[in-house]
Design a protein around this motif. Structure first.
Motif, PDB file in Angstrom:
ATOM      1  N   LEU A 236       0.820  -1.209   0.000  1.00  0.00           N
ATOM      2  CA  LEU A 236       0.000   0.000   0.000  1.00  0.00           C
ATOM      3  C   LEU A 236       0.855   1.261   0.000  1.00  0.00           C
ATOM      4  O   LEU A 236       0.338   2.361   0.030  1.00  0.00           O
ATOM      5  N   ASN A 237       2.158   1.116  -0.009  1.00  0.00           N
ATOM      6  CA  ASN A 237       3.085   2.251  -0.074  1.00  0.00           C
ATOM      7  C   ASN A 237       2.757   3.340   0.940  1.00  0.00           C
ATOM      8  O   ASN A 237       2.611   4.506   0.595  1.00  0.00           O
ATOM      9  N   GLY A 238       2.627   2.975   2.192  1.00  0.00           N
ATOM     10  CA  GLY A 238       2.455   3.953   3.246  1.00  0.00           C
ATOM     11  C   GLY A 238       1.038   4.454   3.457  1.00  0.00           C
ATOM     12  O   GLY A 238       0.814   5.320   4.284  1.00  0.00           O
ATOM     13  N   LEU A 239       0.077   3.946   2.729  1.00  0.00           N
ATOM     14  CA  LEU A 239      -1.314   4.361   2.929  1.00  0.00           C
ATOM     15  C   LEU A 239      -1.898   3.525   4.055  1.00  0.00           C
ATOM     16  O   LEU A 239      -2.006   2.315   3.946  1.00  0.00           O
ATOM     17  N   VAL A 240      -2.284   4.193   5.143  1.00  0.00           N
ATOM     18  CA  VAL A 240      -2.693   3.434   6.323  1.00  0.00           C
ATOM     19  C   VAL A 240      -4.117   3.726   6.787  1.00  0.00           C
ATOM     20  O   VAL A 240      -4.626   3.026   7.648  1.00  0.00           O
ATOM     21  N   THR A 241      -4.753   4.748   6.246  1.00  0.00           N
ATOM     22  CA  THR A 241      -6.125   5.047   6.655  1.00  0.00           C
ATOM     23  C   THR A 241      -7.012   5.147   5.420  1.00  0.00           C
ATOM     24  O   THR A 241      -6.526   5.434   4.317  1.00  0.00           O
ATOM     25  N   PRO A 242      -8.298   4.923   5.594  1.00  0.00           N
ATOM     26  CA  PRO A 242      -9.216   5.070   4.453  1.00  0.00           C
ATOM     27  C   PRO A 242      -9.154   6.467   3.831  1.00  0.00           C
ATOM     28  O   PRO A 242      -9.259   6.599   2.609  1.00  0.00           O
ATOM     29  N   LYS A 243      -8.951   7.484   4.652  1.00  0.00           N
ATOM     30  CA  LYS A 243      -8.890   8.859   4.131  1.00  0.00           C
ATOM     31  C   LYS A 243      -7.682   9.080   3.241  1.00  0.00           C
ATOM     32  O   LYS A 243      -7.715   9.915   2.345  1.00  0.00           O
ATOM     33  N   GLU A 244      -6.592   8.366   3.489  1.00  0.00           N
ATOM     34  CA  GLU A 244      -5.412   8.476   2.634  1.00  0.00           C
ATOM     35  C   GLU A 244      -5.591   7.715   1.327  1.00  0.00           C
ATOM     36  O   GLU A 244      -5.096   8.130   0.295  1.00  0.00           O
ATOM     37  N   ILE A 245      -6.312   6.617   1.382  1.00  0.00           N
ATOM     38  CA  ILE A 245      -6.512   5.786   0.200  1.00  0.00           C
ATOM     39  C   ILE A 245      -7.560   6.392  -0.729  1.00  0.00           C
ATOM     40  O   ILE A 245      -7.357   6.471  -1.937  1.00  0.00           O
ATOM     41  N   HIS A 246      -8.684   6.819  -0.150  1.00  0.00           N
ATOM     42  CA  HIS A 246      -9.794   7.338  -0.951  1.00  0.00           C
ATOM     43  C   HIS A 246     -10.499   8.461  -0.179  1.00  0.00           C
ATOM     44  O   HIS A 246     -11.548   8.253   0.429  1.00  0.00           O
ATOM     45  N   PRO A 247      -9.908   9.657  -0.198  1.00  0.00           N
ATOM     46  CA  PRO A 247     -10.491  10.760   0.586  1.00  0.00           C
ATOM     47  C   PRO A 247     -11.829  11.220   0.025  1.00  0.00           C
ATOM     48  O   PRO A 247     -12.075  11.136  -1.175  1.00  0.00           O
ATOM     49  N   LYS A 248     -12.676  11.698   0.907  1.00  0.00           N
ATOM     50  CA  LYS A 248     -13.972  12.226   0.484  1.00  0.00           C
ATOM     51  C   LYS A 248     -13.804  13.533  -0.292  1.00  0.00           C
ATOM     52  O   LYS A 248     -14.571  13.817  -1.196  1.00  0.00           O
ATOM     53  N   ASP A 249     -12.816  14.346   0.061  1.00  0.00           N
ATOM     54  CA  ASP A 249     -12.526  15.588  -0.653  1.00  0.00           C
ATOM     55  C   ASP A 249     -11.085  15.506  -1.156  1.00  0.00           C
ATOM     56  O   ASP A 249     -10.155  16.026  -0.531  1.00  0.00           O
ATOM     57  N   ALA A 250     -10.911  14.864  -2.301  1.00  0.00           N
ATOM     58  CA  ALA A 250      -9.571  14.608  -2.826  1.00  0.00           C
ATOM     59  C   ALA A 250      -8.832  15.889  -3.186  1.00  0.00           C
ATOM     60  O   ALA A 250      -7.624  15.988  -2.982  1.00  0.00           O
ATOM     61  N   CYS A 251      -9.526  16.865  -3.705  1.00  0.00           N
ATOM     62  CA  CYS A 251      -8.855  18.116  -4.099  1.00  0.00           C
ATOM     63  C   CYS A 251      -8.187  18.775  -2.902  1.00  0.00           C
ATOM     64  O   CYS A 251      -7.054  19.232  -2.990  1.00  0.00           O
ATOM     65  N   ARG A 252      -8.876  18.810  -1.798  1.00  0.00           N
ATOM     66  CA  ARG A 252      -8.311  19.417  -0.590  1.00  0.00           C
ATOM     67  C   ARG A 252      -7.226  18.512   0.003  1.00  0.00           C
ATOM     68  O   ARG A 252      -6.195  18.998   0.455  1.00  0.00           O
ATOM     69  N   SER A 253      -7.449  17.214  -0.016  1.00  0.00           N
ATOM     70  CA  SER A 253      -6.486  16.283   0.585  1.00  0.00           C
ATOM     71  C   SER A 253      -5.154  16.277  -0.144  1.00  0.00           C
ATOM     72  O   SER A 253      -4.110  16.101   0.474  1.00  0.00           O
TER      73      SER A 253
END
Length: 161
Positions: A98-115
């Motif tokens: 997963l290359n350092g992705l550990v939370t759902p928000k990092e994998i698929h954020p609800k507001d990707a533009c801001r994230s």
């Protein structure tokens, strides 16, 4: 002929404008019914149907989108373990890390533009993952509204690039 070859042939037949087999013409509904019957027979006989291959991140995105497409935020207690269990049941992983992705928000954020506004590289990787899923959504999604909301999110990510 094994069931996998039969399903592949039926998939190809579905894309043809003229649905003819051995001189007989069939409707698209009949071809889809043949695919469903073949899949059901595989299950009945205990033949393990093949799972679609996806990277772990893409599989997680599909699961997250299907479960939470209609809510503004993920639940606070949501863990990747629960998402992983569901993804393993539906998909075969083409990539293990997963290359350092550990939370759902990092994998698929609800507001990707801001994230991803401060990290163009992460935004590019996320956009690529979404692009693949959007282009082949009929293969991966079981919940149609989730596939449509993912398509909308992808359009938003393209615009904020």
């Amino acid at each position: 002929m094994n069931a996998k070859k039969l399903l592949t042939y039926l998939d190809q037949l579905e894309r043809e404008p003229n649905l003819k087999v051995n001189g007989n013409t069939y409707t698209l509904e009949q071809v889809k019914l043949a695919k469903k019957i073949t899949s059901d027979i595989e299950i009945e006989l205990g033949v393990k149907p093949s799972k679609p291959k996806l990277s772990r991140r893409r599989a997680f995105i599909v699961i997250l989108e299907e479960l939470y497409y209609d809510v503004p935020e993920y639940p606070e207690n949501l863990s990747l373990d629960a998402i992983h269990r569901r993804a393993v049941q539906r998909f075969e992983f083409a990539q293990r890390t997963l290359n350092g992705l550990v939370t759902p928000k990092e994998i698929h954020p609800k507001d990707a533009c801001r994230s991803f506004e401060d990290n163009g590289s992460k935004k590019m990787n996320y956009r690529r993952a979404l692009s693949y899923l959007v282009n082949f959504r009929s293969l991966f999604f079981q919940v149609a509204p989730a596939a449509e909301t993912l398509k909308e999110k992808y359009q938003e990510v393209l615009l904020c690039s």
